[in-house]
Design an enzyme around this catalytic site. Sequence first.
Site, short mmCIF file in Angstrom:
data_model
loop_
_atom_site.label_atom_id
_atom_site.label_comp_id
_atom_site.label_asym_id
_atom_site.label_seq_id
_atom_site.Cartn_x
_atom_site.Cartn_y
_atom_site.Cartn_z
CE LYS A 1 -3.87 2.02 2.54
NZ LYS A 1 -4.63 1.88 3.82
CB SER B 1 -7.56 3.71 3.14
OG SER B 1 -6.96 2.81 4.18
CB SER C 1 -8.26 0.79 5.84
OG SER C 1 -9.29 2.13 6.02
#
Length: 464
Positions: A85, A160, A184
């Site tokens: 990420k 996210s 997330s």
Amino acid sequence: MPPSVRLPGTAESIATSGQALRSGRISSVELTRTALDRIEAHNTTLNAVVTVTAELALEAARRADRDLRAGRDRGPLHGIPVGLKDVIDVRGMRTTMGSAFCQDYVAARDAAVVRRLRRAGAVMIGKLHTQEFAYGATGADSFTGPARNPHDPGRIAGGSSSGPAAAVAAGLCYAAVGTDTGGSIRIPAALCGVVGLKPTTGRVGRTGVFPLSWTLDHVGPMTRSVADNAAMLTAISGFDPHDPGSVRHRLEDPGPHAGAGTRGLRVGIPEAYFEHLDPEVGHQVGTALEAWAQAGATIRPVAVPGLDKIIAAQRTVLAVEAYAVHRDRLQSQPGQFQETVAQRLRDAAAVPAWAYAEAARQQRQAREAFDGALAGVDVLATPAVAIPAPRIGQRDAATTGLPETVQAALTRLTGATNFSGHPSLTVPCGRTQLGLPVGVQLIGRYWDEAVLYRAGQALDDAMR
């Protein structure tokens, strides 16, 4: 609508690919080139990969192949392509955080989790899409535009950790590392049909990971199978001396538990988690639990006292700490933010200090509430997300019977264990009539990820 993505077969696991590597039937270079080819073929549709590091990845793959030929085997992740990420620092790479503020930021050193992946022999193929500064559950609000769901590119991947979920589901990498502050990892895992773990608080070091909330942030693995997830957690876990929240606690080997099956497993059902669900989500989760019971699990209702207050306190702490992280940016350059993110930060600025203090004071009660619910069972089972993946740009959740936003519906069932600290695992459990994935969330005792993996594998087996 962009074209659908052909998803990879379930046989493409870390374990099976590792066996092929060690037998010489395939090389890490070939695995890595296949991943890079899939990125080239599908990333225009998905927008899951922000930065592709093809040459660095191929160099690492060649090194992994040489090591194996020389008898240097670093473990299950040796030679396996993984993604990160884009809030996680990798030396010499950009960390853009989905924001206009950070498009030119290049990290000077590796995050703690990256150092562990390097030691494990993993091949890092690049950085994966994130909601701006990891603040939001849709994955739609980013400088580079929305990430898209491989099962229906007109819908959100969830956030996210949007890029990690979409990339793993679409076979752009074998596994990924995401972050989870209010769900997330688990939310996009559920919406994209992959496995995602928020570990016990303190299990995985956060040094080199840009913060959203110092109190609530977790780092964890996202994979296509429960066994792969366990392999990833084993690689990235460990004490981080530069993370004040890190805890020295040995990770129990998930292996002995993995094949234990369902028989004798005690599963608690917190009834409050089963209210106000999309009907198809409720049906799929209920069907999975019935299959589990038929396979031998003992299922009984339990209570999590004060769940509504726990959720409200978690949201308050997250909002205020996120504002503290971004206060200077918001005051000096508010126009640089995605508008949805900026509005959340402005709303948080109005939260009084006493409200934050009162919310933070409830963290101990939150842990005690989940400890009590787990006292007579091995795991708790809940829906992971109350709704299937909404369409990109959709603002309101229309199928739960509550007047709530998509953001609220997505996070309603996950945020409590960020606050309490309990490990939580999302496992796919079926699909809606439109083919959209649904996930079950399993919640375990502190440091009991091995039992969570046993339960996750047993649930997956029961549904086959």
